[in-house]
Design a protein around this motif. Structure first.
Motif, mmCIF file in Angstrom:
data_model
loop_
_atom_site.group_PDB
_atom_site.id
_atom_site.type_symbol
_atom_site.label_atom_id
_atom_site.label_comp_id
_atom_site.label_asym_id
_atom_site.label_seq_id
_atom_site.Cartn_x
_atom_site.Cartn_y
_atom_site.Cartn_z
ATOM 1 N N UNK A 25 0.831 -1.199 0.000
ATOM 2 C CA UNK A 25 0.000 0.000 0.000
ATOM 3 C C UNK A 25 0.873 1.260 0.000
ATOM 4 N N UNK A 26 2.005 1.194 0.708
ATOM 5 C CA UNK A 26 2.806 2.400 0.919
ATOM 6 C C UNK A 26 4.122 2.383 0.134
ATOM 7 N N UNK A 27 5.032 1.475 0.486
ATOM 8 C CA UNK A 27 6.377 1.532 -0.072
ATOM 9 C C UNK A 27 7.194 2.595 0.643
ATOM 10 N N UNK A 28 8.400 2.939 0.193
ATOM 11 C CA UNK A 28 9.053 2.422 -1.013
ATOM 12 C C UNK A 28 9.470 0.949 -0.897
ATOM 13 N N UNK A 29 9.537 0.310 -2.061
ATOM 14 C CA UNK A 29 9.784 -1.130 -2.078
ATOM 15 C C UNK A 29 11.177 -1.456 -1.534
ATOM 16 N N UNK A 30 12.126 -0.523 -1.714
ATOM 17 C CA UNK A 30 13.470 -0.739 -1.166
ATOM 18 C C UNK A 30 13.451 -0.847 0.357
ATOM 19 N N UNK A 31 12.546 -0.111 0.984
ATOM 20 C CA UNK A 31 12.404 -0.188 2.440
ATOM 21 C C UNK A 31 11.885 -1.545 2.871
ATOM 22 N N UNK A 32 10.980 -2.093 2.060
ATOM 23 C CA UNK A 32 10.418 -3.395 2.400
ATOM 24 C C UNK A 32 11.506 -4.463 2.259
ATOM 25 N N UNK A 33 12.307 -4.371 1.191
ATOM 26 C CA UNK A 33 13.407 -5.326 1.005
ATOM 27 C C UNK A 33 14.396 -5.203 2.178
ATOM 28 N N UNK A 34 14.673 -3.964 2.584
ATOM 29 C CA UNK A 34 15.563 -3.756 3.740
ATOM 30 C C UNK A 34 14.942 -4.329 5.018
ATOM 31 N N UNK A 35 13.611 -4.244 5.131
ATOM 32 C CA UNK A 35 12.933 -4.810 6.307
ATOM 33 C C UNK A 35 13.112 -6.328 6.336
ATOM 34 N N UNK A 36 13.049 -6.965 5.166
ATOM 35 C CA UNK A 36 13.305 -8.412 5.092
ATOM 36 C C UNK A 36 14.713 -8.719 5.600
ATOM 37 N N UNK A 37 15.668 -7.889 5.203
ATOM 38 C CA UNK A 37 17.051 -8.114 5.632
ATOM 39 C C UNK A 37 17.200 -7.920 7.144
ATOM 40 N N UNK A 38 16.457 -6.984 7.689
ATOM 41 C CA UNK A 38 16.514 -6.784 9.149
ATOM 42 C C UNK A 38 15.962 -7.998 9.883
ATOM 43 N N UNK A 39 14.898 -8.577 9.347
ATOM 44 C CA UNK A 39 14.331 -9.780 9.971
ATOM 45 C C UNK A 39 15.354 -10.909 9.912
ATOM 46 N N UNK A 40 15.961 -11.089 8.743
ATOM 47 C CA UNK A 40 16.959 -12.142 8.583
ATOM 48 C C UNK A 40 18.119 -11.940 9.561
ATOM 49 N N UNK A 41 18.533 -10.679 9.711
ATOM 50 C CA UNK A 41 19.677 -10.376 10.579
ATOM 51 C C UNK A 41 19.388 -10.696 12.050
#
Ligand SMILES: [Zn+2]
Length: 309
Positions: free
Chosen positions: A198-214
């Motif tokens: 709904x919001x983005x930016x999509x780069x933030x969402x990809x970075x959020x995935x990386x934070x979860x992984x970390x």
């Protein structure tokens, strides 16, 4: 391995996931972390009946340790419309989520469900929102908000609330329980279900995935779909990169967002629940690529998804 069955599942010592298959529109997950003398609820559900059923299932596990706090991972109704059933609890969200929450109130969804619509919108609204009872809901907004990060002591257990939005919505938060190696991701993660941006930016969402992984948590409880681990985060991240690249290529070729969404071959993702959400995500990617691209309102996005479906 936690089965994807409706109801409460232990994922750690006094840590539970409440799951609602099939994870499509409105069928969200929630979480419960129980400490020495109190508990934290991660999200309520889309209406009072579903939330009541969930709280009944949790009551036996609480054994006199009340739910003193609720965190809403974001502003979508399937994560906060049940708040009024926990009237004595502090309700926590990010400041951005609290600001977004009044924008799509239960009254609006009730109007949509009750409206005399023509096809294909009527069929889509019935599919996505028909099973829920919005007329019974009064939104209870957050009573405590934060930016960036808030660490809670839940009866002796540390729970880290980490703001990773804007991504799926404007104020997404994940809840990490280090002593149980578990993270509740809200709608930063969908498993076997198409994500909707709904919001983005999509780069933030990809970075959020990386934070979860970390975080290195063994157990990852998504906002929709079955409990997973690192591989579920990886798959969602791959989808986001793929949809970003496919949309960007079509933007550069001069297609409209609607044309682009229809033109993209879903390939391996065709089997994910609710593929029509690509319409919303592509429109959000277009907005990033061209800031003059008008932000469609929720109703016109729903119309776009209905036509796609
Ligand atoms: Zn959701």
């Amino acid at each position: 391995m936690v089965s994807f069955d409706r109801g409460l599942h232990a994922v750690g010592d006094d840590v539970f996931a409440y799951l609602q298959p099939d994870g499509g529109w409105g069928w969200s997950n929630a979480g419960l972390v129980i400490g020495r003398d109190e508990a934290l609820l991660v999200d309520t559900l889309f209406d009072l009946r579903l939330t009541g059923e969930m709280l009944d299932a949790m009551a036996g596990r609480l054994a006199g340790r009340p739910i003193s706090r609720v965190v809403n991972t974001h502003a979508n109704g399937d994560h906060c419309f049940g708040n009024e059933l926990v009237p004595d609890a502090e309700v926590i969200s990010s400041r951005a989520a609290a600001e977004e929450m009044p924008g799509t109130p239960p009254e609006l969804l009730d109007q949509l469900v009750s409206a005399d619509l023509s096809e294909p919108l009527a069929g889509f609204v019935k599919h996505a929102f028909g099973p829920f009872h919005f007329d019974e809901v009064t939104l209870r907004p957050p009573t405590l908000t934060f930016d960036d990060r808030l660490d809670l002591d839940v009866g002796g257990r540390r729970v880290e609330l980490i703001e990773v939005g804007p991504a799926h919505t404007s104020g997404d938060v994940i809840a990490h329980v280090p002593d149980a190696s578990t993270v509740f991701t809200g709608d930063i993660l969908f498993v076997g279900v198409t994500p909707v941006m709904w919001a983005g930016p999509i780069g933030n969402w990809i970075a959020a995935c990386d934070r979860i992984t970390a975080l290195g948590a063994e157990t990852v409880v998504p906002g929709h779909g079955p409990v997973t681990g690192a591989e579920g985060v990886r798959r969602l991240r791959s989808y986001l990169e793929w949809v970003r690249d496919e949309a960007t290529r079509r933007f550069e070729a001069g297609m409209t967002a609607t044309e682009a969404a229809r033109d993209i071959d879903l390939g391996a993702y065709a089997g994910w629940v609710d593929p029509e959400r690509i319409v919303v995500t592509v429109a959000s990617v277009y907005r990033e690529l061209d800031p003059s691209h008008e932000r469609p309102n929720v109703v016109s996005l729903i119309e776009g998804m209905a036509a796609y479906r």
